[in-house]
Design a protein around this motif. Sequence first.
Motif, PDB file in Angstrom:
ATOM      1  N   GLU A 195      -4.073  13.742 -12.411  1.00 42.23           N
ATOM      2  CA  GLU A 195      -3.013  13.015 -13.102  1.00 42.23           C
ATOM      3  C   GLU A 195      -2.754  11.707 -12.361  1.00 42.23           C
ATOM      4  O   GLU A 195      -2.185  11.697 -11.271  1.00 42.23           O
ATOM      5  N   TRP A 196      -3.184  10.601 -12.977  1.00 37.46           N
ATOM      6  CA  TRP A 196      -3.004   9.292 -12.354  1.00 37.46           C
ATOM      7  C   TRP A 196      -1.658   8.715 -12.785  1.00 37.46           C
ATOM      8  O   TRP A 196      -1.427   8.452 -13.951  1.00 37.46           O
ATOM      9  N   THR A 197      -0.787   8.529 -11.815  1.00 32.94           N
ATOM     10  CA  THR A 197       0.570   8.052 -12.091  1.00 32.94           C
ATOM     11  C   THR A 197       0.915   6.917 -11.128  1.00 32.94           C
ATOM     12  O   THR A 197       0.164   6.616 -10.196  1.00 32.94           O
ATOM     13  N   GLU A 198       2.052   6.313 -11.363  1.00 35.08           N
ATOM     14  CA  GLU A 198       2.520   5.304 -10.426  1.00 35.08           C
ATOM     15  C   GLU A 198       2.805   5.966  -9.079  1.00 35.08           C
ATOM     16  O   GLU A 198       3.297   7.091  -9.011  1.00 35.08           O
ATOM     17  N   CYS A 199       2.498   5.260  -8.013  1.00 33.59           N
ATOM     18  CA  CYS A 199       2.650   5.821  -6.671  1.00 33.59           C
ATOM     19  C   CYS A 199       4.125   5.850  -6.264  1.00 33.59           C
ATOM     20  O   CYS A 199       4.893   4.940  -6.586  1.00 33.59           O
ATOM     21  N   GLU A 200       4.489   6.897  -5.559  1.00 35.77           N
ATOM     22  CA  GLU A 200       5.870   7.007  -5.092  1.00 35.77           C
ATOM     23  C   GLU A 200       6.154   6.011  -3.965  1.00 35.77           C
ATOM     24  O   GLU A 200       7.205   5.383  -3.929  1.00 35.77           O
ATOM     25  N   GLY A 201       5.233   5.894  -3.024  1.00 30.21           N
ATOM     26  CA  GLY A 201       5.406   4.935  -1.943  1.00 30.21           C
ATOM     27  C   GLY A 201       4.827   3.581  -2.321  1.00 30.21           C
ATOM     28  O   GLY A 201       4.028   3.449  -3.259  1.00 30.21           O
ATOM     29  N   GLU A 202       5.217   2.568  -1.598  1.00 31.57           N
ATOM     30  CA  GLU A 202       4.727   1.219  -1.874  1.00 31.57           C
ATOM     31  C   GLU A 202       3.341   1.039  -1.265  1.00 31.57           C
ATOM     32  O   GLU A 202       3.126   1.262  -0.075  1.00 31.57           O
ATOM     33  N   ILE A 203       2.390   0.633  -2.086  1.00 31.51           N
ATOM     34  CA  ILE A 203       1.028   0.363  -1.643  1.00 31.51           C
ATOM     35  C   ILE A 203       0.630  -1.015  -2.137  1.00 31.51           C
ATOM     36  O   ILE A 203       0.738  -1.305  -3.337  1.00 31.51           O
ATOM     37  N   ASP A 204       0.180  -1.858  -1.252  1.00 34.24           N
ATOM     38  CA  ASP A 204      -0.299  -3.186  -1.642  1.00 34.24           C
ATOM     39  C   ASP A 204      -1.777  -3.065  -1.998  1.00 34.24           C
ATOM     40  O   ASP A 204      -2.648  -3.145  -1.130  1.00 34.24           O
ATOM     41  N   PHE A 205      -2.035  -2.872  -3.272  1.00 39.95           N
ATOM     42  CA  PHE A 205      -3.419  -2.653  -3.699  1.00 39.95           C
ATOM     43  C   PHE A 205      -4.261  -3.918  -3.583  1.00 39.95           C
ATOM     44  O   PHE A 205      -5.483  -3.840  -3.416  1.00 39.95           O
ATOM     45  N   ALA A 206      -3.635  -5.073  -3.660  1.00 41.47           N
ATOM     46  CA  ALA A 206      -4.391  -6.313  -3.466  1.00 41.47           C
ATOM     47  C   ALA A 206      -4.937  -6.385  -2.042  1.00 41.47           C
ATOM     48  O   ALA A 206      -6.079  -6.810  -1.815  1.00 41.47           O
ATOM     49  N   ASP A 207      -4.129  -5.941  -1.075  1.00 39.03           N
ATOM     50  CA  ASP A 207      -4.599  -5.920   0.311  1.00 39.03           C
ATOM     51  C   ASP A 207      -5.740  -4.924   0.487  1.00 39.03           C
ATOM     52  O   ASP A 207      -6.718  -5.199   1.206  1.00 39.03           O
ATOM     53  N   LEU A 208      -5.647  -3.761  -0.142  1.00 40.39           N
ATOM     54  CA  LEU A 208      -6.732  -2.784  -0.038  1.00 40.39           C
ATOM     55  C   LEU A 208      -8.008  -3.322  -0.685  1.00 40.39           C
ATOM     56  O   LEU A 208      -9.111  -3.145  -0.155  1.00 40.39           O
ATOM     57  N   TRP A 209      -7.854  -3.948  -1.838  1.00 35.66           N
ATOM     58  CA  TRP A 209      -9.006  -4.543  -2.536  1.00 35.66           C
ATOM     59  C   TRP A 209      -9.699  -5.563  -1.628  1.00 35.66           C
ATOM     60  O   TRP A 209     -10.926  -5.613  -1.551  1.00 35.66           O
ATOM     61  N   TYR A 210      -8.905  -6.345  -0.927  1.00 40.59           N
ATOM     62  CA  TYR A 210      -9.422  -7.344   0.004  1.00 40.59           C
ATOM     63  C   TYR A 210     -10.104  -6.678   1.202  1.00 40.59           C
ATOM     64  O   TYR A 210     -11.201  -7.062   1.603  1.00 40.59           O
ATOM     65  N   ALA A 211      -9.467  -5.664   1.771  1.00 48.17           N
ATOM     66  CA  ALA A 211      -9.929  -5.093   3.036  1.00 48.17           C
ATOM     67  C   ALA A 211     -11.168  -4.227   2.896  1.00 48.17           C
ATOM     68  O   ALA A 211     -12.090  -4.307   3.722  1.00 48.17           O
ATOM     69  N   VAL A 212     -11.203  -3.370   1.880  1.00 51.83           N
ATOM     70  CA  VAL A 212     -12.329  -2.427   1.801  1.00 51.83           C
ATOM     71  C   VAL A 212     -13.618  -3.121   1.389  1.00 51.83           C
ATOM     72  O   VAL A 212     -14.705  -2.608   1.645  1.00 51.83           O
ATOM     73  N   ARG A 213     -13.516  -4.272   0.774  1.00 55.23           N
ATOM     74  CA  ARG A 213     -14.723  -5.002   0.349  1.00 55.23           C
ATOM     75  C   ARG A 213     -15.037  -6.090   1.376  1.00 55.23           C
ATOM     76  O   ARG A 213     -14.681  -7.243   1.218  1.00 55.23           O
ATOM     77  N   GLY A 214     -15.694  -5.655   2.449  1.00 55.29           N
ATOM     78  CA  GLY A 214     -16.147  -6.581   3.470  1.00 55.29           C
ATOM     79  C   GLY A 214     -15.534  -6.377   4.826  1.00 55.29           C
ATOM     80  O   GLY A 214     -16.043  -6.902   5.825  1.00 55.29           O
ATOM     81  N   GLY A 215     -14.423  -5.618   4.927  1.00 62.40           N
ATOM     82  CA  GLY A 215     -13.700  -5.482   6.180  1.00 62.40           C
ATOM     83  C   GLY A 215     -14.180  -4.381   7.100  1.00 62.40           C
ATOM     84  O   GLY A 215     -13.530  -4.104   8.117  1.00 62.40           O
ATOM     85  N   GLY A 216     -15.309  -3.748   6.770  1.00 60.43           N
ATOM     86  CA  GLY A 216     -15.864  -2.715   7.642  1.00 60.43           C
ATOM     87  C   GLY A 216     -15.500  -1.314   7.202  1.00 60.43           C
ATOM     88  O   GLY A 216     -14.396  -1.064   6.719  1.00 60.43           O
ATOM     89  N   GLY A 217     -16.432  -0.384   7.351  1.00 65.01           N
ATOM     90  CA  GLY A 217     -16.212   0.992   6.919  1.00 65.01           C
ATOM     91  C   GLY A 217     -15.473   1.825   7.937  1.00 65.01           C
ATOM     92  O   GLY A 217     -15.330   1.454   9.101  1.00 65.01           O
ATOM     93  N   GLY A 218     -14.981   2.980   7.496  1.00 66.92           N
ATOM     94  CA  GLY A 218     -14.322   3.922   8.380  1.00 66.92           C
ATOM     95  C   GLY A 218     -13.034   3.417   8.978  1.00 66.92           C
ATOM     96  O   GLY A 218     -12.594   3.921  10.011  1.00 66.92           O
ATOM     97  N   THR A 219     -12.399   2.432   8.341  1.00 63.69           N
ATOM     98  CA  THR A 219     -11.265   1.746   8.945  1.00 63.69           C
ATOM     99  C   THR A 219      -9.996   1.819   8.114  1.00 63.69           C
ATOM    100  O   THR A 219      -8.901   1.980   8.653  1.00 63.69           O
TER     101      THR A 219
END
Length: 662
Positions: A195-219
């Motif tokens: 069940e995909w719903t709005e997250c209860e806690g605040e998550i900056d998905f733009a930052d995750l999009w930026y970080a996981v694509r190029g910022g190194g694995g396992g981090t």
Amino acid sequence: RGVEFARGHGVGISVKVVGHSYFGSSTARGTLLIKMSTNYPQYGMDGSLTECEDSKTADGAAGAACDLAIARGKKAYIRVGGGELFDTAYRAVFFDWNEDEANENKYHFVGGYCGTVSAAGGWMHSGGLSGASMRLHGIGIDQVLHVEMVTPRGEHVRFGPTEWEDQEGYQYPRTTEVMGYCNARPHEADESLWEWTECEGEIDFADLWYAVRGGGGGTFGIVTSLYYQLHDLPGSVQILTAIDEQLATRTDLIRTGTIMYDYLKFAFTFLYLPQNLNNVTEVESRSCNAPGTFSSAPIGSTLCCHNSAGDKFIKEWKAYVKDGETGTAYGDDAEFMSHVEGIWSIAGEFPSQGYVTLRGEEPHKGRLNDDGGVQLASYIGYGFDHVPLHTVTNYLDELVDIMIQEATVGVLSGFYLMGGAVPESTDQMNSLGPLRRDAAFARTSLATTPELYKTFYDLVWRDMDLTAGPDFPGINCHNHASNENMGPLKEDWSIPCPGILEMSQEEREEKCVSQAESFWGTANVAKLEEIKRVVDPDELFICNAGIGASSPYIGHGVEDGEGEPATVVNGEVSQQTTTAATTAVTETMAKATEAATTAAGTTTAASEATAATTEATTSSSNGKGSDPVDDAKDENTGSPASIYFYSKGVTISLILAMSFVF
């Protein structure tokens, strides 16, 4: 549950797909190891390739992926699992789909070279070099449409761009907004119950999009699946090889130097200045690529060309040498000119990239080949440095002269060819270092030969005012480096950081550009570190050469074979090892080439040439282990072709790898 357990017990987490990491990033003492390749779904192999219609085809991640794919002019995507390998993902596209006559459209998947590289792991996180097609479509991070992952806080999330805008000069739209959702039932194995719903806690998905694509694995968490865009199949793959068969026996070194000059200048012109040749289109130029297999000398160099660009390359080469330095000096020598024109040839042609390394013999028939199997590389040193496009386009003649000077002392380089579509394929919301994005190529590092390094980087940094203290742009390839890797001296970027045999790690970190900045650049590191503090405040995900990690050499003195600290006076140790390696390179290059040129393509000669190459690679490593990038690739693999070969069937396996003077 693994992340929840680790958080509850204060245990760090290391993530491993297959361990295809030069840093050993997927293994850390005292951590909970989460093994992805054997425990999680492999969506590509299970038939996840989906064609998108002109309107929204589905809700959720599938719909979001198709919306973005359509906006980019793409017709389809494939979903790959977090533990899936390119072996199964490629076979899902190039064989299962493309060879099904019921499927009208045929597709191409931008990915890594080796079958055992993870399709959604460290390869993508570090940028994702694609030696066969990134000059056409961009690198791995540019292909991602949607991400599913588990954060360090244990949230199962999915996210991707929801708004974008076209921008002149770029191949793909600029991402302006990223949205994401949390799975309210993350422990359900049956995805239909998620069940995909709005997250209860605040998550900056733009930052995750930026970080996981190029910022190194396992981090930044654990990617559990990715949605990759697919491209129309760009025709067959032609494997071009360059071999000067007279190199070992030619006594006229001026002729050899003249050939090398034309060889390098023509190749760089075709790849980066096609408008200076006879009717070479931009598409033809971008269609030729190399996964570290193009070399600075014609001794087994290879290119992978789509769209019949290999035919155009050879046609233009034959015309070029007639009017170039070789033709000007030796045009009256018909036999010699015929030899030079034949240096480049097409060694093989295959329906798609999937066939290039397909194994033809048991026990792994039908699988894609690896780069030599399990390797324990004990060497220390450096990997690939990036060279900006402007160095090639503005100073081509000087660049070629410098590379020829390097060759005269036995230092040859291998190249990952970039440029083409790579600079314009960014969505402008990823963490790839700025110089990496705008690079012409990544070349084997000169860091262990300081004099050559300085000559080369005096040219690279010529147009930059270093006295103003600019942010370091990042020159090193995070996909191919070692734990010793550091940036140059802070006070002079044209001088490499002294090696671990010459200086303690504490001193190196004081005097040299940091390891992280050498990969991502100063500005990107600052942003990634801030994202890391927010996303993973408890530092559960810390791995070698990742954001937040410290060097494994800190607090450990480097010792020689007798257990005493190595003694270095004015770089004497480094100079000795470099000289020994250079001698081994020069002598063995001649040995390998002579074996090849007298072979007439026999299996015995192939073995001799391969053995000679292996000897050179090992010698140039100063006994520290063979190079995992360009080592002798395969013996009797059953593969119908290896990118590491030339047309007479003698496996050269990139003698150019000997420039790894570790």
